[in-house]
Write a protein that holds these residues in place. Sequence first.
Motif, PDB file in Angstrom:
ATOM      1  N   MET A   1       0.853  -1.193   0.000  1.00 32.64           N
ATOM      2  CA  MET A   1       0.000   0.000   0.000  1.00 32.64           C
ATOM      3  C   MET A   1       0.881   1.232   0.000  1.00 32.64           C
ATOM      4  N   ASN A   2       0.666   2.166  -0.938  1.00 31.09           N
ATOM      5  CA  ASN A   2       1.526   3.326  -1.055  1.00 31.09           C
ATOM      6  C   ASN A   2       0.828   4.578  -0.544  1.00 31.09           C
ATOM      7  N   HIS A   3       1.597   5.502   0.061  1.00 33.82           N
ATOM      8  CA  HIS A   3       1.054   6.747   0.588  1.00 33.82           C
ATOM      9  C   HIS A   3       1.803   7.910  -0.044  1.00 33.82           C
TER      10      HIS A   3
ATOM     11  N   ASP B   1      -2.364  10.241  -9.248  1.00 36.58           N
ATOM     12  CA  ASP B   1      -2.004  10.092  -7.833  1.00 36.58           C
ATOM     13  C   ASP B   1      -2.665   8.808  -7.342  1.00 36.58           C
ATOM     14  N   LEU B   2      -1.901   7.732  -7.242  1.00 34.30           N
ATOM     15  CA  LEU B   2      -2.458   6.395  -7.038  1.00 34.30           C
ATOM     16  C   LEU B   2      -2.272   5.885  -5.613  1.00 34.30           C
ATOM     17  N   MET B   3      -3.240   5.062  -5.194  1.00 32.66           N
ATOM     18  CA  MET B   3      -3.150   4.273  -3.975  1.00 32.66           C
ATOM     19  C   MET B   3      -3.692   2.893  -4.311  1.00 32.66           C
ATOM     20  N   THR B   4      -3.251   1.888  -3.570  1.00 28.43           N
ATOM     21  CA  THR B   4      -3.786   0.544  -3.770  1.00 28.43           C
ATOM     22  C   THR B   4      -4.058  -0.102  -2.424  1.00 28.43           C
ATOM     23  N   ALA B   5      -4.993  -1.020  -2.436  1.00 28.91           N
ATOM     24  CA  ALA B   5      -5.323  -1.823  -1.256  1.00 28.91           C
ATOM     25  C   ALA B   5      -5.642  -3.229  -1.741  1.00 28.91           C
TER      26      ALA B   5
END
Length: 389
Positions: free
Chosen positions: A1-3, A33-37
């Motif tokens: 997971m990226n912040h 501007d990406l986030m993943t879970a």
Amino acid sequence: MNHVTPGPRGRILLVEDEPAIRRLFRHTYDEFDLMTASSVEEAIALLQEPEHGIGVLLADHYLPDGTGVDVLAWARQKAPQTVRLLTTSHAHLSQAMAAVNDGGIAGYILKPWQLEDLRQRLDEALRAFVSRQQELTLLEGKRSTLMTLASSIAHEMRTPLASIRMRAEAIAEHWPTLMGLYQDALRSGHLSGPLPRARRLDALRSSLDVIQQEVDHSNLVIDMLLASANAEKFDTATFAIHSARECVDEALAHFPFPLGLAERVTFCRHGDARFYGSDVLLTFVLYNLIKNACQAIQAAGKGRIHIHILQTRTGAALTISDSGSGIALETLPRIFDDFFTTRAVGTGVGLVFCRRAMLAMGGEIRCRSRHGHYTAFRLRWPVCQADDQ
């Protein structure tokens, strides 16, 4: 997971359990501007962070601890400004279409992804999110104006309405005496000239009831306007356990139905359900939903209203459905948006109030509709603490 720090257009959150797909997503769309879970739990934790800045939520259909529909349904209630998209396969297309029809998601994207098509969809979704944020800024000003206007209307109208009701009640109280004196004078021949017919006298007497009903209707409209304008200021300290059936009975007894529509309401009174919240709030929610159902029936020139209550092991549920004009598919996702209305004289605050009232009581409201056929609103509450014991 990226912040990373959210950009001005908002973040995109992908919920996907396959590491390879998450890597492909980050590599292919790094201009965003990406986030993943990787799970429902992880996604909800991100959405619960203050100022998460997530503008687009893209969830895979099946996840280790639930489904993408679960995530999107949670976001619908808790982060309604986020654009919600489901990524699914052809095999589960019917479920995705049902979620769109239910208003739970803005759209779906089929797997395998067409990378450029997906890039365009993400860009369009971010544009929609930015546009919505700009609308919300304007809506805050409108809401402040509405609160001021509602308070002013209440102040200016309550006093004359109370005076009208008091005078109508006084006339109604003395009407039998006045009619008795009139009959005595008529029998004794003390009256001359053109006399009112008996039918006209009966109409005058019934007019007093109409006046009082119209005053009650006007006060109800003022109450609903004030409640809608102050939808952010619910007093949860007064919440308690109430009967849903009693609230429905109260709403049906006092709602000012248009002529002939009260007879088109069917309420199944065989069961009841308990909920934790405010009986006054629920009654106002019911007023709004009944009003909408009546308008749908009048617009379609046909239909009935059905109200059903259900108590289950997971909580209480109340459904109000009508077989009137229905809601257009493109309109359905926006019906709970502030000041959104399709009516020439609508304010767009009624369903917003309903959603906020249900959220304040720990519940939710959902809508299903088919244009030209039906609309069904379903209210749900979790199990009361007393019911757990």
